[in-house]
Design a protein around this motif. Structure first.
Motif, PDB file in Angstrom:
ATOM      1  N   GLY A 194       3.824  -2.724  -4.824  1.00 48.47           N
ATOM      2  CA  GLY A 194       2.600  -2.764  -5.613  1.00 48.47           C
ATOM      3  C   GLY A 194       2.099  -1.377  -5.886  1.00 48.47           C
ATOM      4  O   GLY A 194       2.718  -0.379  -5.502  1.00 48.47           O
ATOM      5  N   HIS A 226      -1.253  -0.735  -5.081  1.00 46.89           N
ATOM      6  CA  HIS A 226      -2.454  -0.589  -4.271  1.00 46.89           C
ATOM      7  C   HIS A 226      -2.220   0.466  -3.181  1.00 46.89           C
ATOM      8  O   HIS A 226      -1.114   0.645  -2.697  1.00 46.89           O
ATOM      9  N   ARG A 249       0.816  -1.212   0.000  1.00 43.22           N
ATOM     10  CA  ARG A 249       0.000   0.000   0.000  1.00 43.22           C
ATOM     11  C   ARG A 249       0.854   1.270   0.000  1.00 43.22           C
ATOM     12  O   ARG A 249       0.561   2.246   0.686  1.00 43.22           O
ATOM     13  N   ASN A 270      -5.352 -12.196  -4.510  1.00 39.20           N
ATOM     14  CA  ASN A 270      -5.982 -10.888  -4.362  1.00 39.20           C
ATOM     15  C   ASN A 270      -7.163 -10.710  -5.302  1.00 39.20           C
ATOM     16  O   ASN A 270      -8.036  -9.870  -5.049  1.00 39.20           O
ATOM     17  N   TYR A 301      -2.778  -6.629  -7.922  1.00 38.37           N
ATOM     18  CA  TYR A 301      -3.845  -6.199  -7.013  1.00 38.37           C
ATOM     19  C   TYR A 301      -4.952  -5.576  -7.849  1.00 38.37           C
ATOM     20  O   TYR A 301      -4.678  -4.864  -8.822  1.00 38.37           O
ATOM     21  N   GLU A 333       3.587  -6.585  -7.249  1.00 40.66           N
ATOM     22  CA  GLU A 333       2.467  -7.375  -6.742  1.00 40.66           C
ATOM     23  C   GLU A 333       1.162  -7.035  -7.452  1.00 40.66           C
ATOM     24  O   GLU A 333       0.754  -5.870  -7.523  1.00 40.66           O
ATOM     25  N   TRP A 387     -11.933  -6.929   1.365  1.00 39.77           N
ATOM     26  CA  TRP A 387     -12.094  -7.074  -0.086  1.00 39.77           C
ATOM     27  C   TRP A 387     -13.563  -7.093  -0.527  1.00 39.77           C
ATOM     28  O   TRP A 387     -13.835  -7.098  -1.719  1.00 39.77           O
TER      29      TRP A 387
END
Length: 329
Positions: free
Chosen positions: A128, A130, A94, A215, A184, A182, A144
């Motif tokens: 990532g 995200h 994140r 994910n 996402y 990653e 999620w």
């Protein structure tokens, strides 16, 4: 194929045997411990080692090595040495470098994280695109089930992602590391096609994909075929977060439910996925993740399952069966 044979992956890297394949525990299941004394770090890492892990992913929801002083980095090195764990990976989560608000700060943090990873002996840094959970996601039982932020898909945003991730890849290569991206949902790494394209556009051998398809399979919406995504992503992957979910779809009502599951029981077959990965020449570390309940115990179960499935995928299991049967004749 002999369990002592060491065939090479698609990039010429020697492939580990199933028993020695790096399979890390994520530190997702432990509370944030940035300012905790080193002895607390030892306590947490000792739990990981007691479950049979020899590798760990220093997930930065637990400790952010990029924000530690040199003295604290040494304390973390000492905690890892004391528990016998190899920090094979560090996942910075994140911290999107194209976040419309925090992108510049996240880029600087990612550079600090790469330097800290090198000091700790990490081999792969996973990043990532995200962003932090939105308030409604934090309030949900499973985050999620609520929709999160979406990346813009215009040409300027794409070019910024390529430039900044390439910059991180260059830094990683210069200090002897690999960078992994990653996957996402709702990011530029949100589908197999987009993720592979981004890796190819970056065009650096030090940058690969982390095809965290778990994910995506947990989303309460239509998703792409899991095995097709594995086949598309693994040829450009250098690290792999793995987890599974029970997924149920009611076509009549459009209702989708997804709940965390041990990998051998979930709705997708990692037996098949690992065969695909081996055929594609994948040799990177794996990291087991699990949300809810005693996540570390489920992760340890998943680690043992993965070792069995790696033996099947590499042919070690077949040879062992034939050798044992032959010895009994």
């Amino acid at each position: 194929m002999s369990s002592t044979a060491r065939p090479r992956g698609a990039d010429g890297t020697t492939r580990p045997t199933s028993e020695r394949w790096p399979i890390a525990a994520a530190m997702l299941n432990f509370p944030g411990s940035q300012d905790a004394p080193a002895d607390t770090w030892v306590d947490h890492l000792a739990e990981v080692a007691y479950e049979g892990f020899t590798e760990v992913d220093l997930t930065d929801s637990w400790v952010q090595p990029g924000d530690l002083t040199p003295a604290r980095i040494e304390e973390l090195r000492g905690a890892l040495a004391a528990t016998g764990l190899d920090p094979v990976a560090l996942s910075a989560i994140r911290r999107s470098v194209i976040d419309p608000v925090a992108g510049d700060d996240n880029l600087a943090y990612s550079h600090r994280t790469i330097d800290a990873a090198a000091a700790l002996g990490v081999k792969v840094v996973s990043v990532g695109l995200h962003r932090p959970l939105l308030p409604q996601q934090r309030q949900a039982f499973w985050f999620w089930t609520e929709e999160g932020p979406h990346d813009d898909t215009d040409a300027d945003t794409w070019a910024r992602a390529v430039q900044r991730l390439r910059e991180l890849g260059t830094h990683a290569r210069e200090v002897g590391l690999e960078l992994s991206l990653e996957m996402y949902e709702d990011t530029l790494l949100g589908t197999a096609e987009s993720a592979v394209r981004l890796v190819n556009d970056i065009g650096d051998d030090a940058v690969g994909l982390n095809p965290d398809l778990g994910n995506l399979i947990r989303l309460h919406r239509p998703i792409e075929d899991f095995q097709a995504a594995v086949a598309a992503c693994l040829p450009v992957s250098n690290y792999w977060h793995v987890k599974s979910y029970f997924r149920d779809e009611d076509r009549r009502t459009g209702t989708v439910v997804a709940l965390p599951a041990p990998m051998e029981m979930g709705s997708v077959s990692y037996r098949t996925a690992l065969r695909t990965a081996i055929d594609a020449g994948f040799t990177g570390p794996l990291c087991v993740e699990h949300y809810g309940g005693d996540g570390l115990s489920v992760a340890a179960r998943n680690m043992r399952y993965l070792r069995r499935m790696l033996a099947v995928a590499t042919g070690e299991a077949r040879e062992q069966v034939l050798r044992t049967a032959g010895a009994g004749r």
